[in-house]
Design an enzyme around this catalytic site. Structure first.
Site, short mmCIF file in Angstrom:
data_model
loop_
_atom_site.label_atom_id
_atom_site.label_comp_id
_atom_site.label_asym_id
_atom_site.label_seq_id
_atom_site.Cartn_x
_atom_site.Cartn_y
_atom_site.Cartn_z
N ASP A 1 0.81 -1.23 0.00
CA ASP A 1 0.00 0.00 0.00
C ASP A 1 0.84 1.27 0.00
OD1 ASP A 1 -2.27 -1.65 0.19
OD2 ASP A 1 -2.04 -1.75 2.36
N LYS B 1 2.35 2.28 -5.18
CA LYS B 1 3.28 1.96 -6.28
C LYS B 1 2.71 2.25 -7.67
CE LYS B 1 3.59 -2.24 -4.50
NZ LYS B 1 3.06 -2.08 -3.14
N GLY C 1 -3.61 -4.08 -4.81
CA GLY C 1 -4.60 -3.09 -5.22
C GLY C 1 -3.88 -1.83 -5.64
N HIS C 2 -3.90 -1.53 -6.93
CA HIS C 2 -3.20 -0.34 -7.41
C HIS C 2 -4.21 0.69 -7.86
CE1 HIS C 2 0.38 -2.76 -7.43
NE2 HIS C 2 -0.19 -3.62 -8.25
N GLN D 1 2.47 -5.99 -3.16
CA GLN D 1 2.71 -5.98 -1.70
C GLN D 1 4.00 -5.19 -1.40
OE1 GLN D 1 2.00 -9.47 -3.05
NE2 GLN D 1 -0.01 -8.55 -3.02
P1 IMP Z 1 -2.66 -12.64 1.40
O1 IMP Z 1 -1.59 -12.16 0.50
O2 IMP Z 1 -4.05 -12.31 0.92
O3 IMP Z 1 -2.53 -14.09 1.75
O4 IMP Z 1 -2.51 -11.85 2.79
C1 IMP Z 1 -1.39 -12.04 3.64
C2 IMP Z 1 -1.02 -10.74 4.33
O5 IMP Z 1 -0.52 -9.81 3.38
C3 IMP Z 1 -2.19 -10.04 5.03
O6 IMP Z 1 -1.71 -9.39 6.18
C4 IMP Z 1 -2.64 -9.02 4.00
O7 IMP Z 1 -3.29 -7.93 4.61
C5 IMP Z 1 -1.31 -8.62 3.41
N1 IMP Z 1 -1.42 -8.14 2.02
C6 IMP Z 1 -1.57 -8.87 0.90
N2 IMP Z 1 -1.61 -8.08 -0.18
C7 IMP Z 1 -1.45 -6.83 0.26
C8 IMP Z 1 -1.37 -5.58 -0.40
O8 IMP Z 1 -1.41 -5.45 -1.63
N3 IMP Z 1 -1.21 -4.50 0.40
C9 IMP Z 1 -1.10 -4.60 1.76
N4 IMP Z 1 -1.16 -5.75 2.41
C10 IMP Z 1 -1.34 -6.85 1.66
#
Ligand code: IMP
Length: 442
Positions: free
Chosen positions: A20, A23, A49-50, A240
């Protein structure tokens, strides 16, 4: 851009915090330079999420690479990605509706991993199981963990499989196994999901698969290597952030892929020899969603809420409020070192709803100040901070270095001087629009 008689290069852009960092906006800025012919995703899936914004156009993408709003940019989804085909089809349609037909320039690796319609339910079941001990990861529920688990267990479906005659049989076998897992979660732990929901998801998935079969599924490693040999440059887009890397983040409160730029070679099928610059992205403060410890978190609830509100810190994928923390230089040094970042973008530098701010410069375990970044953040008992002056909202939309307030200017110099590795601050963001940023080190 094409370099005559010269090989192209790959630059990477990754988040240096917990995701977040904004990017998408920086990908957009880099593409405006005209240096690149394509943008490639190499890990993660629709958990990202972009938010892309220019003028009246706003698009929130999860799986389509961020170059989608640039007409001449090729879009690549690499083998390291877990592809949520329902999201993919939805985003392609949304883009078409706002005038961007990306299909002719979108290429998907036949080795990318397919997220099945049952993976999100398994994701929920696993979270339910973990929550019994209060150990929820707080995943995005997009099926990321289960999709990567199937891949590593060597039973997953690849995107290229959808074109093979035995796909139905393979899919049936995998779904049977998934249903057995779900049955186990129901019988042993009381997690229940209605058959109607499953059937609904299956219909949507099969519909999306039909559209996927019409897309350009290819040997993407071959294609990207070809582009590089033609002298074209590619931008690899991390999803991420480094602090969510499965190996170097705060396990298990991480995502299920390696978010480091070093993973782009494996996630795209190219050699490290092509890599040129690593752009790391941070916000002027820190945020985190999901479970696990967050040492830099702002202790005063009212101040945290001010940042949440001023920075609109609510997830683009899940809508969840993000925890807010001070800029964490100890974590940042770690992330810069691991990722090899040599250039940084600082986003949301206009956001500073307080007169005074803190910066985290170290972690403590009892009385001991840690030298190394801990492998479990739960062992951190307190943080070392320094106080600086805030700048209120004096810098919103500033687009020239000369117009920056003294406090923000001091803050940027402070960051640069404090970081252990020598990095250039290439650009500082002061608002959501393309125009809202200024160059710092050049
Ligand atoms: P998952 O990737 O959905 O399995 O989530 C694992 C962890 O990564 C959780 O704490 C999510 O909130 C975090 N996470 C996954 N994708 C993002 C992102 O794009 N931005 C921020 N946190 C993320």
């Amino acid at each position: 851009m094409t370099n005559q008689n010269k090989q192209g290069f790959i630059d990477a852009l990754v988040g240096l915090q917990w995701g977040d960092e904004g990017k998408g906006k920086n990908i957009d800025e880099l593409l405006l330079s005209g240096d690149y012919s394509g943008v490639a995703r190499f890990q993660g899936g629709a958990n990202a999420g972009h938010t892309l914004k220019f003028g009246d156009i706003e698009f929130i993408g999860h799986i389509v690479p961020s170059g989608c709003l640039h007409e001449n940019i090729e879009l690549y989804i690499g083998n390291g990605v877990v592809v949520d085909v329902v999201s993919l089809v939805k985003e392609i349609k949304q883009l078409k509706d706002i005038g961007f037909d990306v299909i002719p320039r979108l290429y998907i690796s036949n080795r990318a991993k397919l997220v099945s319609y049952l993976h999100p339910f398994l994701d929920q079941a696993e979270e339910y199981y973990r929550s019994r001990d209060g150990e929820k990861i707080g995943t995005t529920a997009r099926g990321i963990g289960p999709a990567y688990s199937d891949s590593r267990a060597r039973r997953g479906l690849l995107v290229g499989d959808v074109l093979l005659s035995d796909f139905e049989e393979k899919e049936k076998n995998l779904s049977e196994l998934h249903m057995n897992f779900l049955e186990m979660y129901k019988k042993e732990y009381g997690f229940e999901i209605s058959i109607e929901k499953i059937n609904e998801a299956k219909i949507l998935w099969n519909k999306a698969l039909k559209e996927l079969r019409e897309m350009q599924i290819c040997d993407l490693s071959y294609l990207i290597n070809k582009r590089l040999s033609e002298g074209k440059n590619i931008l690899a887009e991390g999803a991420q952030g480094v602090m969510l890397d499965i190996d170097f983040g705060d396990y298990p409160n991480v995502t299920s892929s390696n978010t480091m730029p070093s993973n782009l070679c494996l996630g795209l099928g190219i050699s490290h020899r092509f890599i040129r610059d690593i752009y790391g992205v941070i916000k002027a403060y820190t945020t985190k969603v999901g479970g696990g410890d967050f040492p830099a978190r702002i202790k005063e609830e009212n101040i945290e809420q001010l940042f949440q509100k001023a920075g609109n810190e609510f997830g683009a994928t899940t809508g969840r409020p993000r925890m807010c923390g001070w800029l964490d230089l100890f974590a940042l040094d770690y992330a810069i070192k691991l990722s090899g970042t040599n250039k940084i973008f600082i986003n949301k530098a206009d956001i500073c709803p307080t007169d005074k701010i803190k910066v985290v410069t170290g972690y403590k375990c009892g009385e001991k100040i840690l030298e190394e970044f801990p492998f479990r953040l739960s062992t951190v008992t307190s943080v070392v901070t320094e106080d600086l002056s805030g700048w209120g909202n004096a810098n919103y939309s500033v687009s020239e270095k000369n117009s920056v307030s003294k406090e923000l200017s001091d803050y940027l110099n402070y960051i640069k001087n404090k970081l252990k590795d020598n990095v250039d601050i290439v650009s500082v963001g002061t608002g959501p629009d393309r125009k809202h940023s200024f160059n710092w080190d050049k």
